[in-house]
Design an enzyme around this catalytic site. Structure first.
Site, mmCIF file in Angstrom:
data_model
loop_
_atom_site.group_PDB
_atom_site.id
_atom_site.type_symbol
_atom_site.label_atom_id
_atom_site.label_comp_id
_atom_site.label_asym_id
_atom_site.label_seq_id
_atom_site.Cartn_x
_atom_site.Cartn_y
_atom_site.Cartn_z
ATOM 1 N N GLY A 59 0.816 -1.206 0.000
ATOM 2 C CA GLY A 59 0.000 0.000 0.000
ATOM 3 C C GLY A 59 0.847 1.252 0.000
ATOM 4 N N GLY A 96 -0.006 5.925 5.163
ATOM 5 C CA GLY A 96 0.673 5.067 6.115
ATOM 6 C C GLY A 96 1.813 4.284 5.497
ATOM 7 N N VAL A 119 -1.889 -7.217 -4.927
ATOM 8 C CA VAL A 119 -1.710 -8.322 -3.987
ATOM 9 C C VAL A 119 -2.979 -9.163 -3.940
ATOM 10 C CG1 VAL A 119 -1.328 -8.919 -1.562
ATOM 11 C CG2 VAL A 119 0.009 -7.092 -2.625
ATOM 12 N N GLU A 163 -17.938 18.584 1.924
ATOM 13 C CA GLU A 163 -17.086 19.223 0.921
ATOM 14 C C GLU A 163 -17.634 19.018 -0.488
ATOM 15 O OE1 GLU A 163 -12.949 18.956 3.546
ATOM 16 O OE2 GLU A 163 -13.431 17.385 2.100
ATOM 17 N N ASP A 190 -6.253 2.770 7.572
ATOM 18 C CA ASP A 190 -7.682 2.423 7.542
ATOM 19 C C ASP A 190 -7.934 0.928 7.636
ATOM 20 O OD1 ASP A 190 -8.303 5.055 7.323
ATOM 21 O OD2 ASP A 190 -8.686 5.031 5.169
#
Length: 414
Positions: A11, A15, A79, A171, A301
């Site tokens: 990913g 993070g 993956v 938003e 997440d």
């Protein structure tokens, strides 16, 4: 020569990138795997979806981000699973990547609460592809209205429903109102885009529930002044191609429905056969490890974690702090340090949400901002956290141009 330890990061979001960077000075091979070749700055995706920015303004090639880190390798692949016995990551094209340490930062996707069929009618906003599809859908509604003869059909073609009253929903609603009232008003001849109807729907009692009630109420009033009708306290019971049905029996006939209500984690828990919460997030310990595996971590997440007894929110700052923590923890273990690591502690940096042109709300420790001061603070923060000097300059110029001219240059239907 002895084989160096291998750390695989799955990913390339906030993070994952932060974890890879934290391992920059470590004597180990770091491999970052992502099915995309770019890192996406998700907090500004709604601006791509509403034609304020182009995709390249909010994305940056992952290889470029890590190009100066000599121990880092980037692999573009999807993956498909984890071989726990062989300690290897499997990809959909047959590649197997061995690891000594594994960091899962695979993020989340939109959750439709048991109604996956709604996704085709109400797209979520998680990727660049989502943003460009939504942009095309929004702009196509006005183009369709220009061609229609019947006034009722025209109004339906310019009616938008946004499900979810969190920051993304607020938003999107404010940005669509800006587009209709300020950007497109002079461009059409047979219809008046200012007559567009925008509905913001949320099952909770108020929008922006994580903010103080004062800021939440200000947001509701600001949206209503912009022409957005806020319907709180009613859930969605059905979504179709041209209609949204609410729990109180009301029906909203619309051309475009957008989903900003809830997320579900990626398939990481299934790959590991690990316990997960109701949102599919992998349950981790206070060091963000996936028990009983001492060498596998989940962050961002995809991780269900707590800090000082409270759940860690699914925000970009939280993912970055997790990535930094895990990267430093692995570096410590590889250096031979045997001391017990401190538990992960999340430091909340505040909540921000923009409402529309020159209006935003900010909750930062003891600081509360709203209106133009909040909008200015929000703009500076988002420009600062963008990756790359070019992106920062481009976004700043685009925002200044839009502010002065009421024009958005990325109004492309593709």
């Amino acid at each position: 020569m002895p084989k160096r330890p291998s750390v695989v990061v799955v990913g390339g979001g906030f993070g994952g990138l932060e974890a890879a960077r934290a391992l920059g000075g470590v004597d180990a091979d770091v491999t970052l795997v992502d099915k995309k070749n770019h890192h996406c700055f998700q907090p500004l995706l709604y601006q791509v979806a509403t034609a304020a920015l182009s995709p390249a303004d909010v994305a940056w090639p992952i290889r470029s981000v890590l190009s100066s880190q000599q121990n880092a390798t980037v692999i573009m692949a999807e993956v498909s699973g984890i071989d726990l016995e062989a300690c290897a990551v499997a990809t959909s094209d047959g590649l197997r990547i061995p690891f000594d340490y594994l960091i899962l930062a695979t993020g989340a996707t939109s959750s439709y609460f048991g109604h996956p069929d709604w996704a085709q009618y109400a797209p979520g906003l998680k990727t660049i592809e989502d943003a460009t599809r939504i942009r095309a859908r929004i702009l196509s509604c006005f183009e369709r209205a220009e061609r229609l003869q019947d006034e009722a059909s025209r109004q339906q073609a310019m009616t938008f429903a946004i499900v979810g009253g969190g920051p993304t929903g607020v938003e999107l609603a404010g940005a669509i109102a800006d587009v209709a009232h300020n950007v497109l008003a002079r461009d059409f001849r047979r219809v008046n885009p200012r007559s567009a109807k925008i509905f913001l729907l949320d099952a909770g009692k108020r929008v922006l529930p994580t903010f103080e009630e004062e800021l939440s109420e200000y947001t509701r009033e600001a949206l209503q002044k912009m022409g957005v009708e806020v319907l709180a306290g009613c859930s969605v019971t059905n979504v179709s191609e041209d209609c949204v049905t609410l729990s109180d029996g009301r029906r909203i006939d619309c051309c475009c429905t957008l989903w900003a209500a809830g997320v579900r984690a990626s398939a990481a828990a299934a790959w590991l056969e690990a316990p997960a919460d109701r949102a599919g997030r992998v349950i981790v310990d206070d060091s963000l490890r996936v028990s009983p595996h001492r060498n596998i971590f989940a962050i961002g997440d995809v991780a269900a974690s707590t800090s000082e007894g409270k759940p860690v929110p699914g925000l970009a700052p939280a993912a970055k702090q997790m990535g930094q923590f895990v990267g430093s923890l692995i570096a410590q273990e590889l250096s031979g340090e045997s001391r017990k690591p401190e538990p992960f502690v999340y430091r909340h940096q505040g909540d921000l949400a923009t409402i529309g042109r020159k209006s935003a709300v900010v909750s930062l420790r003891r600081i509360r901002l709203k209106g133009s001061p909040g909008w200015l603070f929000w703009s500076v923060v988002h420009i600062y956290f963008l990756i790359g000097l070019r992106n920062r300059i481009t976004v700043a110029i685009n925002w200044l141009w839009e502010y002065l001219t009421f024009q958005r240059g990325a109004r492309l239907i593709s």
